[in-house]
Design a protein around this motif. Structure first.
Motif, PDB file in Angstrom:
ATOM      1  N   TYR A 169       0.962  -1.317  -0.641  1.00 22.59           N
ATOM      2  CA  TYR A 169       0.150  -0.017  -0.120  1.00 22.59           C
ATOM      3  C   TYR A 169       0.784   0.745   0.315  1.00 22.59           C
ATOM      4  CZ  TYR A 169      -3.448  -2.702   0.706  1.00 22.59           C
ATOM      5  OH  TYR A 169      -5.172  -3.895   0.762  1.00 22.59           O
TER       6      TYR A 169
ATOM      7  N   TYR B 110      -0.017 -12.329  12.928  1.00 20.52           N
ATOM      8  CA  TYR B 110      -1.257 -11.914  13.164  1.00 20.52           C
ATOM      9  C   TYR B 110      -1.543 -10.880  12.511  1.00 20.52           C
ATOM     10  CZ  TYR B 110      -5.078  -9.318  14.480  1.00 20.52           C
ATOM     11  OH  TYR B 110      -6.600  -8.502  14.189  1.00 20.52           O
ATOM     12  N   ARG B 111      -1.977 -10.289  11.122  1.00 19.84           N
ATOM     13  CA  ARG B 111      -2.486  -9.834  10.588  1.00 19.84           C
ATOM     14  C   ARG B 111      -2.894  -8.586   9.980  1.00 19.84           C
ATOM     15  NH1 ARG B 111       0.669 -13.180   7.718  1.00 19.84           N
ATOM     16  NH2 ARG B 111       2.573 -12.898   6.885  1.00 19.84           N
ATOM     17  N   GLY B 112      -4.345  -8.827  11.284  1.00 24.28           N
ATOM     18  CA  GLY B 112      -5.563  -8.068  11.017  1.00 24.28           C
ATOM     19  C   GLY B 112      -6.342  -7.511   9.815  1.00 24.28           C
ATOM     20  N   ALA B 113      -7.308  -7.097  10.205  1.00 27.74           N
ATOM     21  CA  ALA B 113      -8.374  -6.646   9.242  1.00 27.74           C
ATOM     22  C   ALA B 113      -7.606  -6.465   7.401  1.00 27.74           C
ATOM     23  CB  ALA B 113      -9.592  -6.713   9.206  1.00 27.74           C
ATOM     24  N   ARG B 114      -7.092  -5.803   7.459  1.00 25.76           N
ATOM     25  CA  ARG B 114      -6.823  -5.356   6.260  1.00 25.76           C
ATOM     26  C   ARG B 114      -5.167  -6.279   5.700  1.00 25.76           C
ATOM     27  NH1 ARG B 114      -7.976   0.648   7.142  1.00 25.76           N
ATOM     28  NH2 ARG B 114      -6.702   0.670   9.432  1.00 25.76           N
ATOM     29  N   GLY B 115      -4.973  -6.709   6.257  1.00 28.12           N
ATOM     30  CA  GLY B 115      -3.770  -7.972   5.936  1.00 28.12           C
ATOM     31  C   GLY B 115      -2.742  -6.513   6.239  1.00 28.12           C
ATOM     32  N   CYS B 116      -2.927  -5.656   6.748  1.00 27.51           N
ATOM     33  CA  CYS B 116      -1.344  -5.315   7.430  1.00 27.51           C
ATOM     34  C   CYS B 116      -0.522  -5.095   8.517  1.00 27.51           C
ATOM     35  CB  CYS B 116      -1.842  -3.404   6.763  1.00 27.51           C
ATOM     36  SG  CYS B 116      -2.692  -2.449   5.767  1.00 27.51           S
TER      37      CYS B 116
ATOM     38  N   ALA C  27       0.785  -4.834  12.291  1.00 27.28           N
ATOM     39  CA  ALA C  27       0.402  -3.864  13.130  1.00 27.28           C
ATOM     40  C   ALA C  27       1.363  -2.144  12.979  1.00 27.28           C
ATOM     41  CB  ALA C  27       0.431  -4.470  14.545  1.00 27.28           C
ATOM     42  N   GLU C  28       0.310  -1.273  13.413  1.00 27.90           N
ATOM     43  CA  GLU C  28       1.186  -0.178  13.384  1.00 27.90           C
ATOM     44  C   GLU C  28       1.794   0.156  14.847  1.00 27.90           C
ATOM     45  OE1 GLU C  28       3.244   1.391  10.937  1.00 27.90           O
ATOM     46  OE2 GLU C  28       2.179   0.117   9.313  1.00 27.90           O
TER      47      GLU C  28
END
Lengths: 400, 400
Positions: free
Chosen positions: B161, B230-236, B238-239
DNA sequence: GGCAATAATTTACGACCAAAATCAAACTTG
DNA sequence: CAAGTTTGATTTTGGTCGTAAATTATTGCC
C-alpha cells in the motif's frame, strides 16, 4: 485419534448450523466443504442425539424447482443454561435455551459490593434458584452456568485473580461453584463475555476479527481473533482501561497514572466536575452523572470541556487499538445512554484521523445499545459454548 | 477432501520435525499424537520426496537400551530460497537452505532511496543474481523468494500500500515479481518478517504468543498469536510506531501528532538534539546519532534528557502492548547498539510498573541483538514457509 | 402425467489410521 | 559369546470414515 476426522466434522457442522440459524443440508455441505453424504450422516447423528432438529421446508422453496430443501436448526430444548453477571450490588441472571432465546431471568439485589468467595456461593445459588423457579423449572434442568465478573479472570483455569466484587485474591471460583452447584461452570471477564454475546447474538456474527469496548464504571475490552476470544498468555482479558494515554497523567483507581480509565470512567468525570460543582444534593453516582450530562447539554462550558477531554482521550485510546489490531469491526457496546458523548461523531472522527492512513476503508465502528441483560446473555453464550463442547464430546465418546 | 487427514498429518509431522531440529520417530509419534505406524508411513513418504532425511543414530543412544533411535531432520538441500530486504538505499539478500542455514549473501547499494515499482524489479533481479553467482549457483536453483519492506503491506495479496522505498502507492509487487522472476514470491512487512525470524531461528521458537519490536528509522512490531503472524483485517502489520502516546504531541513523519515514533525514532532524537547542538560536521544520520550517544555517556545533561524521555515514552507504549495483548514473551530485536538506552533496566522497570498487576510474573522481555542479516533471514523464513507449503501440497496432489 | 430440477440418502469402494504382531538393533548377563 | 531384554521401527490386520456415483424423494413446469 481414531474418530478425529468425524469429530472435527461434527464440530464444524454444528457450529455452522448455529451461526447460520437455519440452514439446509445442501448449503451446509457447500459451506463446510464436507460432502453431502457425510453431512447427511452427521446431521442424522446430531438429530438422533437431540442437539439439532428439522424445521420443515425452507421459506424460499417456492422460488426454486426440485426437491425442497429442509432447514435444520439447533434444538433449543436440547439444553438450558444460565448466565450470571455479578455487578455492583446486584446479581443478574439470564436463563437461555440452546438456541440462545431467553427463557427466564432474575435479579438479586445485594446489601454491599464486596464479598468473600465463600459468602458469594449461596448468593449465586439463591439468584439461580429464584430465576429457575420463576421460569417454572428446577435446578437440574440446567446443563451449565456461565459467569461474568469484572476484574482479571483466568478463564481457562477458572481463577479470579482480582475482582471489585471479591474481597479476596486468586480465588478458584469455578472449582468452588462446580462443587457447590454440581454442574459445569464457566467463568470469564465480563468484557470478554460481552464480546461473546456480540459474536453469538449481536453485530459480531460471522465476523472473524473484531473488538468490543464497554464503558461502565470501568472500561472493558474483548478481543476476537480468528473467531475466538483472545485471552493472552496469562489468561487475563485485555486491559484497555489501563492503557496509558498520558505519561504521568491522572491518577487511576489501580494506583497507576495516566490510565484511560482515569479520564473516561464515571469516577474520573465526577472528580473533575467536583472541582467547580457541588454535588451534595445528589445521592448516587448515576444521579450525579445525570446532572453533569444535563449541564453539558444546557451549554455549561465546564461540563462540556470535561466531556470533550474524555472524548478525545477515548478516541486516542481507541485509535491505538486500531493501529495495533487493525480489526474488521469495532463495537461500542453498553447500556448507559448518558455516555452518548463518547460515541459522538467528533470522537469517531478523531479516531479516523489518528489511525494510519492506507487506501482502504477504516474499520467500521458500530454502536450497540444493549439492555440490562446483555452481560448475562454473554455469560449464557459462554455457557452454551462450553455445554455444546461437552455434548459433542459425549457423542464422540459414545461412538468410540 | 479425500486426503484431508493424511494432509494434516503430513503438515503436522513436517512442522514438528522442523521445530525440533532433530527428532526420532518415537518422539514424533508422542509429540504429534499420531501412531508410530502412521509416523513411519508419513516419514517414509517425506523421505521419498526428499524433504527430510535420516541423520543416523541419535547422540544419546548410549544412554538408552534397546534399538537405537534414528533422528530425522529437514533435508537442507531439498530447497534453496532467497530472502531480500529493501532498506534505505540498499538491498540485502540472504540465500538460505531448507533448514535455514545461510548458503550465500549479497548486498546491493542503491543510488537513491525511493523508486518506482518498475525500476525496482531489475534491481531486485540484479541483487539476486549477484548473490546466486557468488554462491556458485544458478537462478533456477531457487525455489522461492521472500521479500521484506517497511511500510504497510498486505501479505495475503502481495500488495504494497505504501512503503518508504516506493514512490507509488498500492503496488501489486508480488505479482510483478512473480512474473519477472518466474518463481513463487512472498512479500510482507519487515517487522512481521523479523517476528518470523525469531519464530523460526530465534527466541520465539516454540512460543505460541509473542511480540517482536524493532527500532530502526521507524518502530516496527510483529505479533504472533497462536503460532501465527497476526495481520489484522486489512492485512497490514501492526503499526506500533504510530500508536499515540501523547494527545496533540510531537509531529510525526506520517503527518499526525503524538506518535511513539515521533519520540523514539532516530529523526526524532536528532531534531531535539539540533535545538542545542550543531551537527554540521557530521554527515550521516548514524554519525550524528553516534555523537549524541557519546554525549549522553559523557554526562551531557541535554543528551541524557533526550534519551530519558524517549525511554519513558517507549516504556509507556510497550506497557500498552502488554496491557492489551498480555503476551508470553516480548522480544526487542535489532542491530543498532546505540539504542541501548531504550533497552536499559530503567525502561524495563518502567514497563513493569505500568502494566496491570496480577499475582503472576509479567511477560519476559528479551533483547536480541541480531546482525545485519536478520531482516533478510526473516524474509527467507517466510519463503521457506511458503515453499514448504507448496511442496506438501504437491505431495498431496501427486498422491491423489 | 411425464419430464426436469434439485435435495437427500444409500451404496460401493478406496484411503487412512491404530492396535497388534513382527522385525531390527542395540545392550545385559551369566 | 550366545541367549535374553529392551526399545525402536515396520508390517499386518481390522475397522472407520468420507466421497463419488447411483438412487430415491419431492416439487415445479409444460
Amino acid at each position: 485419534m481414531v474418530t478425529d476426522q468425524r469429530d472435527a466434522g461434527r464440530r464444524l457442522v454444528f457450529s455452522t448450523i448455529r451461526k447460520a440459524g437455519r440452514i439446509a443440508r445442501v448449503d451446509l455441505a457447500r459451506e463446510t466443504g464436507i460432502s453431502p453424504a457425510t453431512v447427511t450422516s452427521i446431521t442424522a447423528e446430531l438429530i438422533r442425539e437431540g442437539l439439532i432438529e428439522e424445521t420443515g421446508p425452507s421459506q424460499d422453496n417456492d422460488l426454486r424447482r426440485g426437491r425442497p430443501r429442509v432447514d435444520l436448526k439447533v434444538r433449543g430444548a436440547a439444553r438450558i443454561v444460565a448466565g450470571m453477571k455479578l455487578s455492583h450490588q446486584t446479581i443478574a441472571v439470564a436463563l437461555v435455551d440452546f438456541e440462545g432465546t431467553l427463557v427466564g431471568e432474575a435479579c438479586l439485589e445485594l446489601d454491599r459490593a464486596r464479598f468473600k468467595a465463600a459468602e458469594l456461593l449461596p448468593l449465586f445459588r439463591r439468584a439461580l434458584e429464584h430465576a429457575v423457579s420463576t421460569a417454572g423449572m428446577t435446578m437440574d434442568a440446567l446443563a451449565g452456568i456461565g459467569i461474568g465478573m469484572a476484574g482479571t479472570v483466568d478463564a481457562a483455569h477458572g481463577t479470579v485473580y482480582w475482582s471489585p466484587g471479591l474481597s479476596e485474591r486468586n480465588v478458584p471460583l469455578r472449582e468452588m461453584l462446580m462443587a457447590d452447584l454440581d454442574m459445569p461452570v464457566f467463568i470469564d471477564n465480563d468484557a470478554n463475555l460481552v464480546a461473546m454475546a456480540e459474536q453469538y447474538f449481536g453485530h459480531g456474527r460471522g465476523v472473524s476479527d473484531f473488538i468490543v469496548l464497554t464503558i461502565e464504571s470501568g472500561v472493558g475490552m474483548g478481543i476476537v481473533v480468528n473467531h475466538e476470544i483472545y485471552r493472552g498468555a496469562r489468561g487475563c482479558g485485555a486491559e484497555f482501561g489501563h492503557t496509558k494515554v498520558q505519561l504521568d497523567g491522572a491518577l487511576c483507581r489501580c494506583g497507576q497514572r495516566g490510565c484511560l480509565e482515569a479520564y473516561v470512567a464515571d469516577y474520573a468525570l465526577l472528580r473533575e466536575a467536583a472541582t467547580t460543582t457541588d454535588f451534595a444534593d445528589r445521592a448516587t453516582t448515576a444521579q450525579k452523572l445525570q446532572s453533569l450530562v444535563e449541564a453539558a447539554q444546557a451549554g455549561d462550558e465546564t461540563a462540556k470541556s470535561i466531556f470533550d477531554r474524555a472524548g478525545r482521550m477515548f478516541a486516542m485510546g481507541l485509535a491505538n487499538i486500531v493501529n495495533i489490531f487493525d480489526p474488521e469491526l469495532i463495537i461500542l457496546s453498553g447500556e448507559r445512554m448518558q455516555f452518548d458523548y463518547l460515541y459522538a461523531e467528533d470522537v469517531l472522527d478523531g479516531i479516523r484521523k489518528s489511525i494510519v492512513q492506507i487506501d482502504m476503508a477504516p474499520p467500521e465502528v458500530r454502536i450497540h445499545k444493549w439492555g440490562d441483560l446483555m452481560w448475562a446473555k454473554g455469560a449464557a453464550a459462554y455457557a452454551i459454548e462450553g455445554v455444546a463442547e461437552i455434548a459433542l464430546q459425549d457423542i464422540a465418546g459414545n461412538a468410540a
